[in-house]
Design a protein around this motif. Structure first.
Motif, PDB file in Angstrom:
ATOM      1  N   GLN A   1     -55.107  53.175  39.729  1.00 12.40           N
ATOM      2  CA  GLN A   1     -54.615  54.551  39.693  1.00 12.40           C
ATOM      3  C   GLN A   1     -53.137  54.591  39.306  1.00 12.40           C
ATOM      4  O   GLN A   1     -52.712  55.473  38.543  1.00 12.40           O
ATOM      5  N   GLN A   2     -52.350  53.651  39.805  1.00 10.68           N
ATOM      6  CA  GLN A   2     -50.931  53.612  39.439  1.00 10.68           C
ATOM      7  C   GLN A   2     -50.756  53.207  37.975  1.00 10.68           C
ATOM      8  O   GLN A   2     -49.858  53.714  37.286  1.00 10.68           O
ATOM      9  N   ARG A   3     -51.611  52.338  37.479  1.00  9.88           N
ATOM     10  CA  ARG A   3     -51.563  51.982  36.058  1.00  9.88           C
ATOM     11  C   ARG A   3     -51.902  53.213  35.202  1.00  9.88           C
ATOM     12  O   ARG A   3     -51.281  53.461  34.161  1.00  9.88           O
TER      13      ARG A   3
ATOM     14  N   GLU B   1     -42.024  54.708  44.284  1.00 12.21           N
ATOM     15  CA  GLU B   1     -42.912  53.594  44.668  1.00 12.21           C
ATOM     16  C   GLU B   1     -44.155  53.599  43.767  1.00 12.21           C
ATOM     17  O   GLU B   1     -45.268  53.336  44.223  1.00 12.21           O
ATOM     18  N   ALA B   2     -43.947  53.872  42.495  1.00 15.51           N
ATOM     19  CA  ALA B   2     -45.066  54.087  41.572  1.00 15.51           C
ATOM     20  C   ALA B   2     -45.790  52.804  41.203  1.00 15.51           C
ATOM     21  O   ALA B   2     -46.830  52.858  40.530  1.00 15.51           O
ATOM     22  N   THR B   3     -45.247  51.639  41.614  1.00 23.29           N
ATOM     23  CA  THR B   3     -45.926  50.357  41.353  1.00 23.29           C
ATOM     24  C   THR B   3     -46.153  49.587  42.651  1.00 23.29           C
ATOM     25  O   THR B   3     -46.362  48.371  42.630  1.00 23.29           O
ATOM     26  N   ALA B   4     -46.117  50.278  43.783  1.00 26.05           N
ATOM     27  CA  ALA B   4     -46.213  49.603  45.089  1.00 26.05           C
ATOM     28  C   ALA B   4     -47.552  48.915  45.301  1.00 26.05           C
ATOM     29  O   ALA B   4     -47.646  47.960  46.075  1.00 26.05           O
ATOM     30  N   SER B   5     -48.605  49.377  44.623  1.00 24.48           N
ATOM     31  CA  SER B   5     -49.935  48.780  44.794  1.00 24.48           C
ATOM     32  C   SER B   5     -50.207  47.647  43.808  1.00 24.48           C
ATOM     33  O   SER B   5     -51.316  47.094  43.798  1.00 24.48           O
ATOM     34  N   LEU B   6     -49.216  47.319  42.973  1.00 28.99           N
ATOM     35  CA  LEU B   6     -49.389  46.286  41.948  1.00 28.99           C
ATOM     36  C   LEU B   6     -48.724  44.985  42.374  1.00 28.99           C
ATOM     37  O   LEU B   6     -47.711  44.986  43.088  1.00 28.99           O
ATOM     38  N   ASP B   7     -49.282  43.890  41.893  1.00 29.59           N
ATOM     39  CA  ASP B   7     -48.605  42.616  42.125  1.00 29.59           C
ATOM     40  C   ASP B   7     -47.434  42.502  41.152  1.00 29.59           C
ATOM     41  O   ASP B   7     -47.225  43.354  40.277  1.00 29.59           O
ATOM     42  N   ASP B   8     -46.660  41.448  41.308  1.00 32.61           N
ATOM     43  CA  ASP B   8     -45.437  41.312  40.504  1.00 32.61           C
ATOM     44  C   ASP B   8     -45.737  41.281  39.009  1.00 32.61           C
ATOM     45  O   ASP B   8     -45.035  41.921  38.208  1.00 32.61           O
ATOM     46  N   ALA B   9     -46.794  40.558  38.626  1.00 35.83           N
ATOM     47  CA  ALA B   9     -47.120  40.453  37.204  1.00 35.83           C
ATOM     48  C   ALA B   9     -47.560  41.801  36.639  1.00 35.83           C
ATOM     49  O   ALA B   9     -47.151  42.201  35.538  1.00 35.83           O
TER      50      ALA B   9
ATOM     51  N   PRO C   1     -37.600  43.898  45.555  1.00 36.73           N
ATOM     52  CA  PRO C   1     -36.528  43.240  44.783  1.00 36.73           C
ATOM     53  C   PRO C   1     -36.866  43.079  43.311  1.00 36.73           C
ATOM     54  O   PRO C   1     -35.964  43.039  42.463  1.00 36.73           O
ATOM     55  N   THR C   2     -38.157  42.994  42.996  1.00 37.13           N
ATOM     56  CA  THR C   2     -38.559  42.789  41.603  1.00 37.13           C
ATOM     57  C   THR C   2     -38.220  43.973  40.704  1.00 37.13           C
ATOM     58  O   THR C   2     -38.247  43.861  39.477  1.00 37.13           O
TER      59      THR C   2
END
Length: 572
Positions: free
Chosen positions: A492-494, A512-520, A545-546
């Motif tokens: 959903q965030q993608r 926090e629009a990428t909070a559900s995604l991993d770093d990659a 931090p990323t």
């Protein structure tokens, strides 16, 4: 009397806007038609009453010629009655249907206007708005038309048959009980006293229904909302094995429905006992009163039956409030709920945060911005924050410091606070919250949302999905689905990021629009946004931090619990 005035005042304020709206010509025409048909029905009842006398007199006199003539006359009356009945079954419901359409459109616009729906959810000013719009608006028109036409019919019946009853009953001498008084039209007076006393007693029995019906609507809506929450959160409940907890919660909600329903049932049973006894007594009462005159040969059998019929009509008209007490109680509850919704949507915070488009401006800035919680606790005070075009900014801070509240204030939706947010006039601005809203519909529409006039082609949409890691969805653009239930939180965030690429905003704010995604995956999304939107200024709110490497400027929001926070510049 004061309660009657309050009831009529509230009813008038809820009802009259429709008949003053742009639909007033057809609305008033339908209303006049419904009233005319009601009066026509009363006129036919008068004709039936007079026919009643002639018909039974023909039987008593064994006059066959008159008997068959009255049978033919009855056939014409019955045919006319059927036509009036069918017309009433069309006109009044059609008026209610149009009225509900207008009310629904009006209340929806009022609820959505100036984000009233958002303020209500923040403050919990009223409960179950959906139920009030979906059901109460329908019941307002239904009860109003039923009771209004019923009341007008009762008044017309009362006037018509009271005159008939007065003429038929004749005078009553009280000399037999030692009182030298003759009462003219005594049956009319007896009927009036009978109905007035009955109405008073019915009010004593039934007035408890008003608060009970109000609570019934609330408990039913709470139970229905809990069922919807289970359906919408099915996966989470299943993963936690929370079925027993949800069953206990749902059963607890239904206990409220059951207990209140039982109280309504017992009150209605008491009222029904009284109403049925009152109605049954009214059947035999006129015969008992007229019997001495009939057996004395003063009146004929036809006059006796006509008197009984007229008494029944007058008694029914005078008993209008007794017979409709339950409906009146439910209408009062409906009106209270709609009045509460109107007050909640009309209520505005004493102060407001203004979002002011400014010609010739390139950047976004806050001026004298103060943010508060709904209870009044200040989060930030007098914040002057310049955000320059082309300079990506990261606002970070610990959870609970007020980052999302600042995000909402920049979007112009946070109602608690004061100050100004200045934005370039005509700039395309898009806000991506942590949990994206995805409408039910095709995937194409979900990506284009909220731009109704988007000219993005399927190729553009597919490219955006591909760039944000959703290439496996590109062949599903025509599929209609509840995408919030189909896609994972990360997907959903993608999709929201793909939406930004398609929308091409001048300013993009992300909470926090990428909070559900991993770093990659987060790197894929930010890289796509940077590459696909070179002219877009990004402002991100987050604590990971990323995120730092994707922004030119960093700010940190610091706030201790119960204190006013500060926003400080952090060296890159």
């Amino acid at each position: 009397m004061k309660r009657v005035g309050s009831f009529l005042g509230d009813w008038w304020r809820l009802v009259i806007p429709y008949f003053r709206s742009e639909e007033w010509p057809i609305a008033i025409a339908l209303l006049i038609g419904a009233i005319a048909l009601t009066f026509a029905g009363v006129g036919l009842e008068v004709l039936f009453n007079d026919w009643n006398r002639r018909f039974y007199d023909s039987i008593q006199n064994k006059n066959e010629t008159v008997f068959w003539r009255e049978i033919i006359f009855f056939s014409w009356l019955a045919a006319l009655y059927i036509m009036v009945f069918v017309a009433r079954a069309i006109v009044s419901p059609y008026l209610r249907l149009r009225w509900r359409r207008w009310l629904t459109s009006h209340y929806l616009a009022h609820w959505l206007d100036d984000r009233g729906y958002y303020r209500i959810e923040l403050t919990r000013a009223v409960d179950n708005v959906d139920q009030r719009i979906a059901e109460d608006l329908n019941q307002l028109g239904q009860y109003t038309m039923t009771l209004l036409l019923g009341l007008l019919g009762a008044v017309a019946t009362l006037i018509s048959f009271l005159f008939i009853l007065w003429e038929l009953s004749g005078p009553l001498s009280l000399a037999s009980i030692g009182i030298d008084i003759t009462v003219p039209g005594y049956m009319a007076w007896v009927c009036l006293i009978y109905a007035v006393v009955g109405s008073y007693l019915a009010n004593l029995v039934g007035r408890r229904l008003i608060p009970l019906n109000f609570m019934r609507q609330r408990f039913e809506a709470n139970f229905r909302f809990s069922l919807v929450r289970v359906r919408e959160n099915a996966e989470g409940i299943a993963l936690y094995h929370g079925e027993k907890r949800e069953a206990d919660s749902l059963n607890a909600r239904f206990i409220d429905v059951f207990n209140n329903g039982f109280r309504v049932l017992m009150t209605q049973a008491q009222l029904a006992f009284y109403q049925s006894g009152y109605a049954q007594l009214a059947i035999i009462f006129p015969y008992v009163v007229t019997a001495p005159r009939f057996f004395a040969g003063v009146i004929t059998f036809g006059v006796m039956t006509q008197t009984a019929s007229a008494f029944g009509q007058v008694q029914t008209a005078l008993s209008f409030f007794i017979d409709n007490y339950t409906s009146l109680a439910e209408l009062r509850a409906v009106m209270d709920r709609l009045k509460g919704l109107q007050i909640a949507t009309d209520e505005k915070p004493p102060t407001a945060i203004e979002v002011m488009p400014q010609p010739g401006r390139s950047g976004v800035a806050t001026e004298d911005l103060t943010l508060s919680l709904p209870g009044g606790q200040a989060l930030l005070e007098n914040l002057d924050l310049p955000l320059e075009k082309g300079q990506s900014v990261l606002v970070r801070g610990a959870s609970g410091t007020g980052k999302s509240t600042l995000f909402r204030a920049l979007a112009g939706i946070w109602p608690f606070g004061r100050g100004r947010v200045r934005v370039p006039e005509g700039a395309r601005v898009l806000f991506l919250p942590q949990k994206p809203y995805i409408p039910i519909g095709t995937l194409r529409d979900a990506v284009r949302y909220p731009d109704e006039n988007s000219r993005a082609s399927d190729a553009d949409i597919a490219a955006a999905l591909q760039a944000t890691g959703l290439g496996h969805l590109t062949d599903r653009l025509d599929e209609v689905a509840h995408w919030s239930n189909v896609l994972s939180g990360g997907e959903q965030q993608r999709l929201a990021a793909a939406r930004a690429i398609v929308f091409k905003p001048d300013w993009l704010f992300m909470d926090e629009a990428t909070a559900s995604l991993d770093d990659a995956a987060e790197a894929t999304v930010y890289n796509a946004l940077k590459k696909q939107l070179p002219g877009t200024t990004m402002v991100s709110i987050g604590h990971r931090p990323t995120l730092r490497k994707w922004h030119d400027r960093q700010l940190e929001l610091k706030r201790a619990p119960g204190e006013v926070g500060t926003l400080v510049e952090v060296p890159a």
